[in-house]
Design a protein around this motif. Structure first.
Motif, PDB file in Angstrom:
ATOM      1  N   GLU B 186       2.954 -23.021  33.615  1.00 57.83           N
ATOM      2  CA  GLU B 186       3.989 -23.208  34.587  1.00 57.83           C
ATOM      3  C   GLU B 186       4.381 -24.796  34.308  1.00 57.83           C
ATOM      4  O   GLU B 186       5.896 -25.059  34.359  1.00 57.83           O
ATOM      5  CB  GLU B 186       3.550 -23.122  35.957  1.00 57.83           C
ATOM      6  N   TYR B 187       3.645 -25.662  33.664  1.00 56.99           N
ATOM      7  CA  TYR B 187       3.886 -26.980  33.648  1.00 56.99           C
ATOM      8  C   TYR B 187       3.932 -27.590  32.364  1.00 56.99           C
ATOM      9  O   TYR B 187       4.080 -28.816  32.183  1.00 56.99           O
ATOM     10  CB  TYR B 187       2.824 -27.977  34.626  1.00 56.99           C
ATOM     11  N   VAL B 188       3.918 -26.731  31.311  1.00 58.16           N
ATOM     12  CA  VAL B 188       3.820 -27.043  29.909  1.00 58.16           C
ATOM     13  C   VAL B 188       5.226 -27.164  29.562  1.00 58.16           C
ATOM     14  O   VAL B 188       6.184 -26.424  30.053  1.00 58.16           O
ATOM     15  CB  VAL B 188       2.977 -26.166  29.163  1.00 58.16           C
ATOM     16  N   ASP B 189       5.402 -28.157  28.599  1.00 53.93           N
ATOM     17  CA  ASP B 189       6.859 -28.181  27.929  1.00 53.93           C
ATOM     18  C   ASP B 189       7.222 -27.096  26.992  1.00 53.93           C
ATOM     19  O   ASP B 189       6.401 -26.445  26.529  1.00 53.93           O
ATOM     20  CB  ASP B 189       7.097 -29.597  27.282  1.00 53.93           C
ATOM     21  N   LEU B 190       8.443 -26.923  27.255  1.00 54.47           N
ATOM     22  CA  LEU B 190       9.143 -25.322  26.319  1.00 54.47           C
ATOM     23  C   LEU B 190       8.707 -25.446  24.995  1.00 54.47           C
ATOM     24  O   LEU B 190       8.384 -24.497  24.429  1.00 54.47           O
ATOM     25  CB  LEU B 190      10.696 -25.563  26.474  1.00 54.47           C
ATOM     26  N   GLY B 191       8.662 -26.646  24.407  1.00 55.71           N
ATOM     27  CA  GLY B 191       8.285 -26.645  23.010  1.00 55.71           C
ATOM     28  C   GLY B 191       7.056 -26.053  22.403  1.00 55.71           C
ATOM     29  O   GLY B 191       6.764 -25.339  21.565  1.00 55.71           O
ATOM     30  N   THR B 192       5.815 -26.607  23.408  1.00 53.89           N
ATOM     31  CA  THR B 192       4.908 -26.364  22.975  1.00 53.89           C
ATOM     32  C   THR B 192       4.524 -24.558  23.262  1.00 53.89           C
ATOM     33  O   THR B 192       3.687 -23.970  22.502  1.00 53.89           O
ATOM     34  CB  THR B 192       3.711 -27.004  24.187  1.00 53.89           C
ATOM     35  N   ILE B 193       5.074 -24.172  24.539  1.00 53.87           N
ATOM     36  CA  ILE B 193       5.087 -22.820  24.703  1.00 53.87           C
ATOM     37  C   ILE B 193       5.734 -21.961  23.556  1.00 53.87           C
ATOM     38  O   ILE B 193       5.004 -20.984  22.945  1.00 53.87           O
ATOM     39  CB  ILE B 193       5.663 -22.404  26.056  1.00 53.87           C
ATOM     40  N   ALA B 194       6.681 -22.557  23.157  1.00 53.41           N
ATOM     41  CA  ALA B 194       7.271 -21.421  22.113  1.00 53.41           C
ATOM     42  C   ALA B 194       6.646 -21.638  20.633  1.00 53.41           C
ATOM     43  O   ALA B 194       6.326 -20.644  20.023  1.00 53.41           O
ATOM     44  CB  ALA B 194       8.846 -22.287  21.886  1.00 53.41           C
ATOM     45  N   HIS B 195       6.033 -22.871  20.418  1.00 56.21           N
ATOM     46  CA  HIS B 195       5.033 -22.907  19.173  1.00 56.21           C
ATOM     47  C   HIS B 195       3.802 -21.987  19.580  1.00 56.21           C
ATOM     48  O   HIS B 195       3.447 -21.180  18.555  1.00 56.21           O
ATOM     49  CB  HIS B 195       4.684 -24.246  19.155  1.00 56.21           C
ATOM     50  N   ALA B 196       3.340 -22.343  20.666  1.00 56.43           N
ATOM     51  CA  ALA B 196       1.968 -21.233  20.932  1.00 56.43           C
ATOM     52  C   ALA B 196       2.394 -19.821  20.815  1.00 56.43           C
ATOM     53  O   ALA B 196       1.650 -18.757  20.419  1.00 56.43           O
ATOM     54  CB  ALA B 196       1.648 -21.680  22.187  1.00 56.43           C
ATOM     55  N   LEU B 197       3.606 -19.499  21.056  1.00 54.64           N
ATOM     56  CA  LEU B 197       4.183 -17.912  21.180  1.00 54.64           C
ATOM     57  C   LEU B 197       4.115 -17.511  19.601  1.00 54.64           C
ATOM     58  O   LEU B 197       3.883 -16.367  19.511  1.00 54.64           O
ATOM     59  CB  LEU B 197       5.407 -18.019  21.648  1.00 54.64           C
ATOM     60  N   SER B 198       5.030 -18.286  18.845  1.00 56.11           N
ATOM     61  CA  SER B 198       4.898 -17.926  17.466  1.00 56.11           C
ATOM     62  C   SER B 198       3.645 -17.941  16.594  1.00 56.11           C
ATOM     63  O   SER B 198       3.331 -17.342  15.783  1.00 56.11           O
ATOM     64  CB  SER B 198       5.942 -18.722  16.835  1.00 56.11           C
ATOM     65  N   ASP B 199       2.683 -18.770  17.074  1.00 53.12           N
ATOM     66  CA  ASP B 199       1.501 -18.821  16.518  1.00 53.12           C
ATOM     67  C   ASP B 199       0.597 -18.027  17.042  1.00 53.12           C
ATOM     68  O   ASP B 199      -0.837 -18.264  16.895  1.00 53.12           O
ATOM     69  CB  ASP B 199       1.048 -20.262  16.766  1.00 53.12           C
ATOM     70  N   ARG B 200       0.759 -17.047  17.987  1.00 49.82           N
ATOM     71  CA  ARG B 200      -0.210 -16.261  18.549  1.00 49.82           C
ATOM     72  C   ARG B 200      -1.037 -15.431  17.574  1.00 49.82           C
ATOM     73  O   ARG B 200      -0.604 -15.111  16.582  1.00 49.82           O
ATOM     74  CB  ARG B 200       0.436 -15.383  19.441  1.00 49.82           C
ATOM     75  N   ARG B 201      -2.443 -15.370  18.177  1.00 53.06           N
ATOM     76  CA  ARG B 201      -3.455 -14.879  17.231  1.00 53.06           C
ATOM     77  C   ARG B 201      -4.051 -13.442  17.905  1.00 53.06           C
ATOM     78  O   ARG B 201      -4.116 -13.295  18.957  1.00 53.06           O
ATOM     79  CB  ARG B 201      -4.489 -15.983  16.866  1.00 53.06           C
TER      80      ARG B 201
END
Ligand SMILES: [Zn+2]
Ligand SMILES: [Zn+2]
Lengths: 201, 201
Positions: B186-201
């Motif tokens: 909830e407190y993480v910046d949007l870019g980090t979340i978006a990156h983590a999403l595309s990078d999911r494993r």
């Protein structure tokens, strides 16, 4: 496709708005509180809802001392064991409770329910000054002890009340400055308050 | 002589008790809130009271994704524009909202409304695991993305859900660890979340 009741002003948004009316509660806290209540404590939510309505409907100001009460006159003002010659002026019920806990005072109270704060638009009538003047006309009264907080606004309030009541021939005292400057009565230890009370000038 | 209605359990005591049911609110805060509402915001108190009752009566869990909703099925689950092949598992509506704000995900959600926490007595059924298993049997589903928080409890929850769903032959991925360990989504910046999403494993 979105259902309108899933978005503000839905029930959840209304609940978060309501919680934000509480002092010190921002958007994040309101969200956390709303989720907590709905997920883990619905009985608590209903209890709080009922308590809010009952308090708004049932609590009013004492006709003599201005504090919150369910009756026309509060139990402290009706207490025949208290010394009617002493009237202690405090900012809040919490301050009154702090003085009571010292066990050093057996007179009556007047509760301003606030303090003078011209910048916030809080004037003499907001702190019940007209009622205090009326109350102070009680012929049994010998002394008014001003126990507002030792903050800038508390001192201004004490000054205005003191001038007003002295001009009516009343003996007005102030808690001694044993209470540390800048602090709020509610958070001061009992011994300091008791000392300041006996040392009033 | 004291009137019984001036003391607990009076209306004021009931109100303070009710306010203490809110997470993060102690005795002092509850007292401050109660005085504030009664002295300065009685309309706000009534509004909060009504909102609490309405939310408790009107909010339930979505039959498909387990989030809070006023209808049987929430608007997200009913949204025909969303990709029914993807299901993202999050801990809370706030986490879902954080993912939504990235604009990087167009699949569906499952909201646990909590996380596994055996020490607090929060087990599989408390986080809707049976409903998730049922939901995951949807033949349209191709992948379950686990987006629980990267905290100790969130990782345990992810592990248990992952094992459970993989044993049923589902493809299960986890958000990439671009999200800093120990932090809450909830407190993480949007870019980090978006990156983590595309990078999911
Ligand atoms: Zn009274
Ligand atoms: Zn749903």
């Amino acid at each position: 496709m979105s259902l309108p009741d899933e978005h503000p002003p839905g029930l959840m948004a209304a609940l978060m708005d309501g919680l934000r009316r509480l002092p010190g509660v921002g958007a994040k806290s309101a969200q956390r509180m709303a989720y907590h209540l709905l997920q883990h404590d619905r009985e608590g939510a209903l209890q709080l809802g009922r308590a809010l309505e009952a308090a708004v409907m049932g609590m009013r100001h004492c006709e003599r001392c201005h504090t919150f009460t369910e009756a026309a006159v509060c139990s402290t003002c009706l207490d025949a064991a208290r010394d009617p010659r002493l009237l202690c002026v405090v900012e809040s019920p919490a301050d009154q409770a702090a003085l009571e806990r010292t066990g050093s005072y057996r007179g009556l109270y007047f509760v301003l329910m606030g303090k003078l704060s011209p910048l916030d638009g809080i004037g003499a009538s907001d702190i019940g000054l007209p009622l205090l003047i009326e109350r102070a006309s009680d012929p049994a009264l010998r002394e008014v002890i001003i126990a507002t907080n030792f903050t800038a606004e508390g001192e201004v309030t004490a000054h205005v009340i003191g001038e007003t009541l002295r001009s009516r021939g009343l003996r007005v005292t102030r808690l001694a400055r044993g209470v540390p400057i800048g602090s709020e009565l509610e958070y001061v230890d009992l011994g300091t308050i008791a000392h300041a009370l006996s040392d009033r000038r």
